[in-house]
Write a protein that holds these residues in place. Structure first.
Motif, PDB file in Angstrom:
ATOM      1  N   GLU A  66       0.822  -1.065   0.041  1.00 50.66           N
ATOM      2  CA  GLU A  66       0.011   0.039   0.158  1.00 50.66           C
ATOM      3  C   GLU A  66       1.017   1.225  -0.071  1.00 50.66           C
ATOM      4  N   ARG A  74      -0.388   4.898  -7.698  1.00 47.97           N
ATOM      5  CA  ARG A  74      -1.066   3.889  -8.329  1.00 47.97           C
ATOM      6  C   ARG A  74      -1.981   3.189  -7.292  1.00 47.97           C
ATOM      7  N   ARG A  75      -3.013   2.641  -7.746  1.00 45.16           N
ATOM      8  CA  ARG A  75      -4.155   1.814  -6.908  1.00 45.16           C
ATOM      9  C   ARG A  75      -3.368   0.617  -6.310  1.00 45.16           C
ATOM     10  N   ASN A  77      -4.129  -2.564  -6.152  1.00 46.11           N
ATOM     11  CA  ASN A  77      -4.074  -3.750  -7.158  1.00 46.11           C
ATOM     12  C   ASN A  77      -3.263  -3.564  -8.488  1.00 46.11           C
ATOM     13  N   GLU A  78      -2.704  -2.305  -8.645  1.00 52.62           N
ATOM     14  CA  GLU A  78      -1.826  -2.046  -9.683  1.00 52.62           C
ATOM     15  C   GLU A  78      -0.210  -2.388  -9.355  1.00 52.62           C
ATOM     16  N   GLU A 332     -10.085  -5.756  -2.544  1.00 53.48           N
ATOM     17  CA  GLU A 332      -9.375  -4.477  -3.023  1.00 53.48           C
ATOM     18  C   GLU A 332     -10.249  -4.136  -4.340  1.00 53.48           C
ATOM     19  N   ASP A 338     -14.418  -2.346 -11.437  1.00 53.00           N
ATOM     20  CA  ASP A 338     -13.514  -3.553 -11.555  1.00 53.00           C
ATOM     21  C   ASP A 338     -14.339  -4.800 -12.096  1.00 53.00           C
TER      22      ASP A 338
END
Length: 477
Positions: A66, A74-75, A77-78, A332, A338
């Motif tokens: 994180e 970035r997020r 999950n990226e 997430e 998504d």
């Protein structure tokens, strides 16, 4: 505002973690990049040698990921962090901004092509953009997530691939009223759709039949001296063809007040024993909790597909015990944003990978099914396992066929269906015939097969005596 992902940006992100080994090392020298930051698919890849004594698994922890995501704009999950070939190598992949929005693209077999299920079926693309193939033989699959995120679509994608292998049989049970799988019906040997009690009863009866088939296939493996179904035996037409079964909205069936407990127990037995016998069970559910999905089912599903879920319980039911704690978190994923994106396990050598599923619209299914049916017609083959009940021409008689295939010794009933299938490989009534089903057919002919030692021995003398008893009537006609 985006930033360039290079060695400088990555080093700054790692330094911001304030890990002592990294902080001390950077005072003396720059980090070692075994593979410098470079373009890789829809993102940037690098391989970093961490300072001595610092394992990559420590940096992989969720809180660290994180922090790195925040540093790189970035997020979470990226950002993908993995341990490399040894414990001190950190494998890093950072998605380009908005990569999740690109999707997987069109299904590759919409207009042409067939599938060998022993090599897997097309499923989608990884976040990096690599094609993902779902392994399906010797596997079971559980797919789940919040409503509208893609769980039914993923089941549709797997079944579409299976339908394009003309040796594969399909069975679909939908304890609900929806149109998601209706177009698969012509390609199925069993199809139930509806939530009423008689539909639930039919699902139970079909699963009882499948449970019997699991046992019959076990005997066939023994007879053919193999430990697992392979392509060679699957193509011989001896009753060991690939069989794909979907229980959609499985929690509805499992929690049914009348039939639920029996359905749950049958499901457990089938996923435990069916995979080596060529049976692939797909379980689809919105809510994989201990009450709605037996743990012995989730534990026996090698493939897990997790769309956006609400908590760690559902996450671990789909991705395996401890997945959430290890940072593999479908929680997430954002519902709506998504949609069509899932964390999947079992598809690659990694614990999980982000996947974007090929989307097959319900109205695109008929063309795929038509392609499969046309190929079966071209080769003069019936739909595998179907029709279950079909009027038989008068030139084929069960007892006469048994007279031909049986010798003089008593034989267990489970060994008889393969003999009939070898005698008449294109005869629909013998395709998918199991020992228990044959016992019922013989009972209708007036022959009772005893259950001695649970082997149901069939005495050829009994068959031939019955043929002899009916002969005078035949002569009179």
């Amino acid at each position: 505002m985006d930033i360039v992902i290079d060695e400088r940006a990555l080093t700054q992100a790692l330094a911001a973690l304030r890990i002592k080994q990294i902080t001390d090392y950077l005072k003396k020298a720059p980090l070692q990049y075994v593979v410098p930051a470079r373009k890789d698919g829809r993102g940037t890849y690098a391989l970093i040698r961490l300072p001595g004594g610092l394992p990559a698994s420590y940096v992989e922890a969720q809180a660290k990921r994180e922090s790195i995501a925040a540093s790189l704009h970035r997020r979470v999950n990226e950002v993908w962090l993995r341990t490399g070939e040894d414990a001190g190598l950190l494998d890093v992949w950072i998605a380009d901004p908005g990569a999740l929005k690109e999707g997987a693209g069109p299904y590759p077999l919409l207009t042409d092509g067939f599938v060998d299920v022993f090599r897997g079926v097309p499923f989608g693309r990884s976040l990096r953009g690599d094609a993902l193939v779902a392994p399906v033989m010797e596997r079971n699959t559980i797919t789940g997530g919040q409503p509208g995120q893609g769980k039914s679509s993923s089941a549709r994608t797997i079944l579409a691939g299976a339908s394009l292998d003309i040796t594969a049989e399909l069975r679909i049970w939908v304890p609900d009223t929806n149109f998601d799988f209706e177009y698969f019906k012509p390609r199925c040997s069993r199809y139930v759709m509806g939530v009423e009690n008689h539909h639930m009863r039919q699902i139970l009866e079909d699963l009882l039949e499948l449970h019997d088939e699991v046992q019959a296939r076990g005997q066939l493996l023994v007879d053919h001296e193999i430990d697992v179904v392979n392509r060679k035996i699957a193509s011989k037409g001896v009753g060991l063809h690939p069989l794909f079964c979907l229980l959609e909205e499985a929690h509805v069936a499992i929690q049914h007040p009348v039939y639920g407990k029996e359905i749950a127990q049958l499901l457990i037995d089938i996923v435990r024993l069916g995979r080596k016998r060529g049976i692939h069970m797909i379980v689809s559910t919105q809510a994989p909790t201990k009450d709605s999905m037996p743990r012995d089912v989730t534990r026996n599903c090698s493939n897990g597909i997790a769309y956006a879920v609400g908590d760690h319980v559902a996450n671990d039911a789909l991705l395996g015990q401890g997945a959430y704690r290890a940072g593999h978190r479908a929680t997430e994923l954002i519902p709506g944003t998504d949609r069509g994106t899932a964390l999947v396990k079992g598809f690659t050598g990694e614990r999980s990978v982000m996947a974007q599923t090929y989307f097959i619209d319900v109205k695109q299914v008929p063309a795929l099914i038509r392609c499969s049916l046309d190929e079966l017609d071209r080769k003069g083959l019936p739909v595998p396992g179907a029709p279950r009940q079909q009027a038989q021409p008068e030139d084929r008689d069960l007892l006469d066929d048994l007279d031909q295939v049986l010798g003089t010794d008593v034989i267990p009933i489970a060994k008889v269906p393969p003999l009939l299938l070898n005698l008449a490989p294109t005869w629909p009534a013998y395709k998918g015939l199991t020992g228990p089903a044959l016992v019922k057919l013989l009972a209708a002919e007036g022959i009772k097969v005893p259950s001695t030692a649970n082997r149901y021995p069939l005495d050829p003398v009994t068959v031939r005596e019955e043929i002899g008893r009916r002969a005078p009537a035949d002569l009179d006609e």
